[in-house]
Design a protein around this motif. Structure first.
Motif, PDB file in Angstrom:
ATOM      1  N   ILE A  64       7.808   6.781  -8.514  1.00  0.00           N
ATOM      2  CA  ILE A  64       6.668   7.669  -8.330  1.00  0.00           C
ATOM      3  C   ILE A  64       7.055   9.106  -8.607  1.00  0.00           C
ATOM      4  N   ARG A  65       6.143   9.793  -9.245  1.00  0.00           N
ATOM      5  CA  ARG A  65       6.276  11.227  -9.453  1.00  0.00           C
ATOM      6  C   ARG A  65       5.258  11.901  -8.536  1.00  0.00           C
ATOM      7  N   SER A  66       5.750  12.781  -7.673  1.00  0.00           N
ATOM      8  CA  SER A  66       4.844  13.397  -6.712  1.00  0.00           C
ATOM      9  C   SER A  66       4.094  14.598  -7.284  1.00  0.00           C
ATOM     10  N   THR A  67       4.686  15.242  -8.269  1.00  0.00           N
ATOM     11  CA  THR A  67       4.021  16.341  -8.969  1.00  0.00           C
ATOM     12  C   THR A  67       4.287  16.183 -10.462  1.00  0.00           C
ATOM     13  N   TRP A  68       3.550  16.913 -11.297  1.00  0.00           N
ATOM     14  CA  TRP A  68       3.677  16.705 -12.738  1.00  0.00           C
ATOM     15  C   TRP A  68       5.036  17.147 -13.267  1.00  0.00           C
ATOM     16  N   PHE A  91       1.490  11.832  -7.732  1.00  0.00           N
ATOM     17  CA  PHE A  91       0.854  12.314  -8.959  1.00  0.00           C
ATOM     18  C   PHE A  91       0.639  11.139  -9.900  1.00  0.00           C
ATOM     19  N   ILE A  92       1.685  10.319 -10.046  1.00  0.00           N
ATOM     20  CA  ILE A  92       1.577   9.119 -10.858  1.00  0.00           C
ATOM     21  C   ILE A  92       2.636   8.111 -10.401  1.00  0.00           C
ATOM     22  N   ALA A  93       2.238   6.856 -10.356  1.00  0.00           N
ATOM     23  CA  ALA A  93       3.186   5.776 -10.077  1.00  0.00           C
ATOM     24  C   ALA A  93       3.494   5.107 -11.412  1.00  0.00           C
ATOM     25  N   ARG A 137       0.843  -1.197   0.000  1.00  0.00           N
ATOM     26  CA  ARG A 137       0.000   0.000   0.000  1.00  0.00           C
ATOM     27  C   ARG A 137       0.876   1.245   0.000  1.00  0.00           C
ATOM     28  N   THR A 138       0.528   2.218  -0.801  1.00  0.00           N
ATOM     29  CA  THR A 138       1.278   3.468  -0.862  1.00  0.00           C
ATOM     30  C   THR A 138       0.535   4.555  -0.107  1.00  0.00           C
ATOM     31  N   SER A 139       1.302   5.503   0.398  1.00  0.00           N
ATOM     32  CA  SER A 139       0.710   6.684   1.019  1.00  0.00           C
ATOM     33  C   SER A 139       1.622   7.863   0.746  1.00  0.00           C
ATOM     34  N   GLY A 140       1.023   9.055   0.797  1.00  0.00           N
ATOM     35  CA  GLY A 140       1.798  10.254   0.542  1.00  0.00           C
ATOM     36  C   GLY A 140       1.366  10.928  -0.737  1.00  0.00           C
ATOM     37  N   SER A 141       2.203  11.843  -1.177  1.00  0.00           N
ATOM     38  CA  SER A 141       1.882  12.643  -2.356  1.00  0.00           C
ATOM     39  C   SER A 141       2.262  11.885  -3.623  1.00  0.00           C
TER      40      SER A 141
END
Length: 120
Positions: free
Chosen positions: A98-102, A29-31, A23-27
């Motif tokens: 993972i990218r947290s923002t675009w 944008f896209i995995a 399970r992932t958590s946090g910010s």
């Protein structure tokens, strides 16, 4: 900050099945990819299976036909392991890019690992 939390490991007899979850958590944008690696004592950490955006999957030859990787819309990744063998015994680690923002590049994250032990 992103965190990966694995669950589902344990002890099983040869021929049995286990299902791992991460399970992932946090910010997020896209995995762009999520996967599973494993590390047996004294050996290097090796890729078991990966699933990329669009659902493309890749498996290690040793698990093809026995393991199935999947993910849901909540960025949880699963590994269904059937017909387990003693040589599947290892610590299994969840991995995600993972990218947290675009505008950011992918960052690689690891879970803490979950032990899978297959008895003969």
């Amino acid at each position: 900050q992103v965190q990966l939390v694995e669950s589902g490991g344990g002890l099983v007899q040869a021929g049995g099945s286990l299902r791992l979850s991460c399970r992932t958590s946090g910010s997020i944008f896209i995995a762009n990819s999520m996967g599973w690696y494993r590390q047996a004592p004294g050996k290097q950490r090796d890729l078991v299976a990966v699933i990329r955006s669009g659902g493309i999957t890749n498996y290690a030859d040793s698990v093809k036909g026995r393991f199935t990787i999947s993910r849901d819309n909540a960025n949880t990744v699963y590994l269904q392991m059937n017909s387990l063998k003693p040589e599947d015994t290892a610590v299994y680690y969840c991995n995600a890019r993972i990218r947290s923002t675009w505008y950011e590049k992918d960052t690689e994250y690891w879970g803490q690992g979950t032990q899978v032990t297959v008895s003969s």
